[in-house]
Design an enzyme around this catalytic site. Structure first.
Site, PDB file in Angstrom:
ATOM      1  N   SER A 214      -5.678  -5.011   9.744  1.00 41.89           N
ATOM      2  CA  SER A 214      -5.517  -5.630   8.437  1.00 41.89           C
ATOM      3  C   SER A 214      -4.161  -5.265   7.847  1.00 41.89           C
ATOM      4  CB  SER A 214      -6.626  -5.174   7.495  1.00 41.89           C
ATOM      5  OG  SER A 214      -6.310  -3.912   6.943  1.00 41.89           O
ATOM      6  N   LYS A 215      -3.822  -5.933   6.777  1.00 47.40           N
ATOM      7  CA  LYS A 215      -2.519  -5.719   6.143  1.00 47.40           C
ATOM      8  C   LYS A 215      -2.268  -4.260   5.809  1.00 47.40           C
ATOM      9  CE  LYS A 215      -3.531  -9.868   3.569  1.00 47.40           C
ATOM     10  NZ  LYS A 215      -3.883 -10.474   4.825  1.00 47.40           N
ATOM     11  N   ARG A 216      -3.333  -3.563   5.518  1.00 48.81           N
ATOM     12  CA  ARG A 216      -3.173  -2.186   5.063  1.00 48.81           C
ATOM     13  C   ARG A 216      -2.978  -1.201   6.201  1.00 48.81           C
ATOM     14  NH1 ARG A 216      -5.619  -1.267  -0.585  1.00 48.81           N
ATOM     15  NH2 ARG A 216      -4.003   0.286  -0.259  1.00 48.81           N
ATOM     16  N   ASP A 217      -3.226  -1.638   7.417  1.00 51.08           N
ATOM     17  CA  ASP A 217      -3.105  -0.711   8.536  1.00 51.08           C
ATOM     18  C   ASP A 217      -1.658  -0.365   8.822  1.00 51.08           C
ATOM     19  OD1 ASP A 217      -5.785  -0.194   9.411  1.00 51.08           O
ATOM     20  OD2 ASP A 217      -5.879  -2.282  10.051  1.00 51.08           O
ATOM     21  N   ALA A 220       1.078  -2.723  10.588  1.00 51.96           N
ATOM     22  CA  ALA A 220       0.583  -4.098  10.538  1.00 51.96           C
ATOM     23  C   ALA A 220       1.679  -5.096  10.204  1.00 51.96           C
ATOM     24  CB  ALA A 220      -0.550  -4.209   9.521  1.00 51.96           C
TER      25      ALA A 220
END
Length: 443
Positions: A214-217, A220
Site C-alpha cells: 500500500s501507499k504507506r509501505d 511503495a
RNA sequence: GACCCCAUCGUCUAGAGGCCUAGGACACCACCCUCUCAAGGUGGACACACGGGUUCGAAUCCCGUUGGGGUCGCCA
C-alpha cells in the site's frame, strides 16, 4: 507495426506506486515487444485528490524509469493521439452518452434516488485471461453495480470500460486485484455491443508482511528510489524480475533484451513479495557498470541536490574523491557521508577514532612520525605512500595497521574509509600535513 | 462469510512426468584476500505445504485439506 493497443491508466494519488510502475512497465514491454502503442490515460474521476502536481508525479516517475508512451496525456497539460481527451475528468459527456445508450435499451436502469445501475446478465460470466486462463463466475446472485452516482458522476468500472472501448484498447494488462471484477467489465462491453479487449492480470506486489503493497509501505513510492539515489535502470530491472524471468539464471538483464523476450504467458501467477535487499544488490551491479563519466555526472548532481556545494572545490579533487569512494557504496544515498571528510577541513571525528585509535598512548608519536616522513617525501603517490607507511612499521617491528589506523583517523576522522594510500594521494601532501597538524592539536 | 486466484529454500525464481540425491540469485554463516569497512573469491546451511489418487515413474497431472492473497463500494 501491429494493431496492439495497450494502456496504462493511473489515478493521481500523489505518488507513483511501485505496483503501478510495474503495471506500466509490463504494458510498455508488451507494446514494445509487439510493436504496438502504449496509451496513457489519467483516471482522475476522484476530483478530491486530483491536482496537477499529482499528475506531474506520474509523468516524472514514468520518465525516470525510461518508459515512454505513444498516445495520451502529456507533460504540460497537452495530449497526443486521436482518442482524447485522455483525462477522465474531461470525458463526462462521453460517459453520459454511453449511459443513455444503455438506459435506452434497458441494459441499465435508474434507481429511485437517481443513481443508475447496470443490469447484470444472469448468465455465467466467462473471463478468458491471458495469464490466469479461463475463469467462470456464477452471477445468479451478483448485485447490479452502480455506474452513475446519484450526484450524476460516473463510477470507475463504467468509465474504465467506456474509455477502453473508445480508445480501441486491444489488451488490458493490470493488477490481479481487478480479476474478480473483470466479468462485469466484459458484460458492459457486450451490453454496449462491443467486443471486449483481451485481459491479462498480473500478480500483485506484496509488502514484506505479505499483503498488498500500500501507499504507506516503505518503498511503495518510486519517488523514494529517486531520492535515495537508486539508478532507474536497476529499479526497472528489479521490477522486471517480479513475476517475470529470463529463465536462464541471469538477474542483470538489459531492457532491450527483456523487450525482445517478454510475453504474457510466461508471467508467473503467484504474487511476489517485495525485497529491498535484492534491489539494493542489483543497484550495486548497475553502479559498478557505470562509466566514469556517467558516474561523475550522477554523483555530482546527486550531491548538489543534497546541498553539497562543489563549485568552490577544485574539480580534479572532486573527481579524485568520487573515484576512490565509488567502490565503497552502491547508491547515491551513501555519497554525502563518504565524501564529507574529504571536502570539509573541519571534519569531525567518529566514535572509534575518538575513543580508540586516537586514545592510544602512542597515537601522538606515531602521527608525528608520519608527519615527518610525509614532509620529506618528494614523490606523492599511493605507491610511495604505501612504502613509507610500511617502512615506518618495519622500523618499529609492527604491522602496517599500527600506522594506518591513526593516520586515517588523523587525516579524515574516520575509522573506516577507502584505501588509505589512495586517500592520501588524492588529498595531496599539503592537505594531509595540515590535517595531521590539526589532529595533533587535539591530542 | 461468499466468490476468485495462488502454493518450489526466509525472499525472487528455474522446473511444463523420468535429465531433480531439485538449479541460480539476494539475504545468512564460514574461510580466503586485506590498512579499516566494503567489494571480490571459495565453501556451507536452507525448499517441492499436507493427504489421497493417476502412472512403471510426479515438484510437475487430478481431487481434497491447509495456508496466503484478492474481490465482493455510489474508491480507483
Amino acid at each position: 507495426m501491429s494493431d496492439v493497443r495497450v494502456r496504462f491508466a493511473p489515478s493521481p494519488t500523489g505518488l507513483l506506486h511501485i505496483g503501478g510502475a510495474r503495471t506500466a512497465l509490463f504494458n510498455w514491454l508488451y507494446a514494445r515487444h509487439f510493436g504496438g502503442k502504449l496509451i496513457l490515460r489519467i483516471e482522475d474521476t476522484d476530483t478530491a485528490r486530483n491536482t496537477p502536481e499529482a499528475v506531474a508525479i506520474i509523468f516524472k516517475g514514468l520518465r525516470w524509469l525510461g518508459l515512454d508512451w505513444d498516445e495520451g496525456a502529456q507533460e504540460g497539460g497537452g495530449a497526443k493521439g486521436d482518442f482524447g481527451p485522455y483525462y477522465q475528468s474531461q470525458r463526462m459527456d462521453i460517459y453520459k452518452k454511453y449511459v443513455d445508450q444503455l438506459l435506452a435499451v434497458d441494459k441499465a436502469y435508474q434507481d429511485p434516488d437517481g443513481s443508475v445501475r447496470f443490469r447484470m446478465p444472469r448468465t455465467p460470466g466467462v473471463v478468458k485471461d491471458l495469464i490466469c486462463g479461463e475463469i467462470t463466475f456464477d452471477r445468479t446472485h451478483e448485485p447490479d453495480p452502480t455506474i452513475f452516482r446519484k450526484d450524476g458522476t460516473p463510477v470507475f468500472h463504467f468509465v474504465n470500460v467506456v474509455d477502453d472501448l473508445e480508445m480501441k484498447i486491444t489488451h488490458v494488462i493490470r493488477g490481479e486485484d481487478h480479476l474478480s471484477n473483470t466479468h462485469k467489465h466484459i458484460a458492459m462491453f457486450e451490453a454496449l455491443g462491443a467486443t471486449p479487449p483481451q485481459y491479462a492480470h498480473i500478480p500483485l506486489i506484496l509488502n514484506p508482511g505479505g499483503s498488498k503493497m500500500s501507499k504507506r509501505d516503505e518503498g511503495a513510492s518510486i519517488g523514494e528510489y529517486m531520492d535515495q539515489g537508486y539508478l532507474p535502470e536497476a529499479v526497472r530491472n528489479y521490477l522486471c524480475l517480479l513475476g517475470w524471468s529470463p529463465k536462464d539464471n541471469r538477474e542483470v538483464i538489459a531492457i532491450s533484451e527483456v523487450v525482445e523476450k517478454f510475453d504474457l504467458p510466461q508471467i508467473n501467477r503467484g504474487n511476489a513479495r517485495f525485497d529491498i535487499n535484492k534491489l539494493y544488490w542489483l543497484n550495486g551491479e548497475y553502479w559498478k557498470a557505470l562509466t566514469a563519466e556517467q558516474y561523475h555526472a550522477y554523483a555530482k548532481e546527486y550531491l548538489t541536490q543534497r546541498g553539497v556545494d562543489l563549485s568552490k572545490i577544485d574539480a580534479a579533487y572532486v573527481t579524485g574523491v568520487l573515484d576512490i569512494v565509488r567502490e565503497k557504496i552502491k547508491l547515491g544515498r551513501d555519497l554525502p557521508d563518504w565524501v564529507e571528510p574529504f571536502f570539509n577541513e573541519e571534519f569531525s571525528y567518529d566514535e572509534k577514532s575518538l575513543t580508540v585509535t586516537l586514545k592510544e598512548p602512542e597515537a601522538k608519536s606515531r602521527i608525528e612520525k608520519l608527519s615527518a616522513a610525509f614532509g620529506g617525501l618528494g614523490e606523492w603517490s599511493a605507491v610511495k605512500l604505501e612504502e613509507t607507511l610500511k617502512a615506518l612499521a618495519a622500523g618499529d617491528g609492527v604491522k602496517v595497521g599500527v600506522y594506518v589506523h591513526p593516520c586515517r583517523a588523523g587525516v579524515a576522522g574516520r575509522a573506516v574509509g577507502p584505501s588509505l594510500y589512495h586517500m592520501l594521494e588524492v588529498m595531496g601532501k599539503e592537505r594531509v600535513l595540515a590535517r595531521l597538524q590539526r589532529t595533533l592539536g587535539k591530542l
